[in-house]
Write an enzyme that holds these catalytic residues in place. Structure first.
Site, mmCIF file in Angstrom:
data_model
loop_
_atom_site.group_PDB
_atom_site.id
_atom_site.type_symbol
_atom_site.label_atom_id
_atom_site.label_comp_id
_atom_site.label_asym_id
_atom_site.label_seq_id
_atom_site.Cartn_x
_atom_site.Cartn_y
_atom_site.Cartn_z
ATOM 1 N N HIS A 164 0.841 -1.195 0.000
ATOM 2 C CA HIS A 164 0.000 0.000 0.000
ATOM 3 C C HIS A 164 0.876 1.245 0.000
ATOM 4 C CE1 HIS A 164 0.963 -0.891 4.235
ATOM 5 N NE2 HIS A 164 1.060 0.428 4.325
ATOM 6 N N HIS B 10 5.781 6.142 -1.115
ATOM 7 C CA HIS B 10 6.575 4.945 -1.405
ATOM 8 C C HIS B 10 5.769 3.716 -1.014
ATOM 9 C CE1 HIS B 10 7.212 5.429 2.896
ATOM 10 N NE2 HIS B 10 7.506 4.135 2.929
#
Length: 191
Positions: free
Chosen positions: A42, A128
């Protein structure tokens, strides 16, 4: 419960990253890393930490309002990097990063307004997706070089997710956190 807001990439994006990570896992030194599971991949928008159960409805409602004020936008997973001298290896993000930052700000604000304090050590949002971790500083040069050329498919982000993270409790080697989506409000497109 331990909660965070996130963008969840679609299956085709995860499949492309999974293929890349499979190749990277075979590189020298990669065996010193603990590779994250695809089911937990995620892009964190805001980390809330431990949240009392009675605060969840208000937090969810505020995230729904934040989503309603957000228009869909395009992202892609690209390249790679590290935090903490190899303690975390990640793939980066390209696309409409201004929209992603705005959404992260809205998710953080929703938490503050719901009375959910930001955990100590809060850092500015840096998009990220973590693919591996290490307990101590680790040389990840070959892995970084391989991820540097990664270019995943573009996708349109149309919602955000409130995710519960259940940390391992058994102490068994290799046990990983488990993630469960609590709410997934769609964007309203109001911008």
């Amino acid at each position: 419960m331990r909660l965070f807001a996130a963008v969840l990439p679609p299956e085709e994006v995860l499949a492309a990253l999974d293929a890349e990570v499979a190749a990277v896992r075979g590189l020298p030194g990669a065996d010193r890393l603990r590779w994250t599971e695809r089911a937990g991949w995620h892009l964190t928008l805001a980390f809330y930490g431990e949240v009392a159960g009675d605060s969840v409805p208000d937090l969810t409602a505020r995230l729904e309002r934040a989503a309603h004020r957000t228009a869909p936008f395009r992202l892609a997973l690209r390249g790679g990097g590290q935090f903490g001298r190899g303690r975390a290896l990640w793939t980066g993000v390209s696309g409409d990063l201004a929209a992603l930052r705005l959404l992260a700000g809205r998710a953080e604000s929703a938490g503050r307004r719901a009375g959910v304090a930001e955990p100590e050590g809060h850092r500015r949002h840096r998009p990220h997706l973590t693919v591996a971790r290490a307990r101590s500083a680790t040389s990840v040069g070959p892995c970084l070089a391989a991820l540097d050329g990664f270019e995943g498919p573009d996708w349109t982000v149309t919602d955000l997710a409130l995710v519960r993270s259940d940390l391992p409790r058994s102490g068994a080697p290799g046990e990983r956190p488990r993630y469960r989506t609590v709410a997934r409000p769609p964007f309203g497109g109001a911008g």
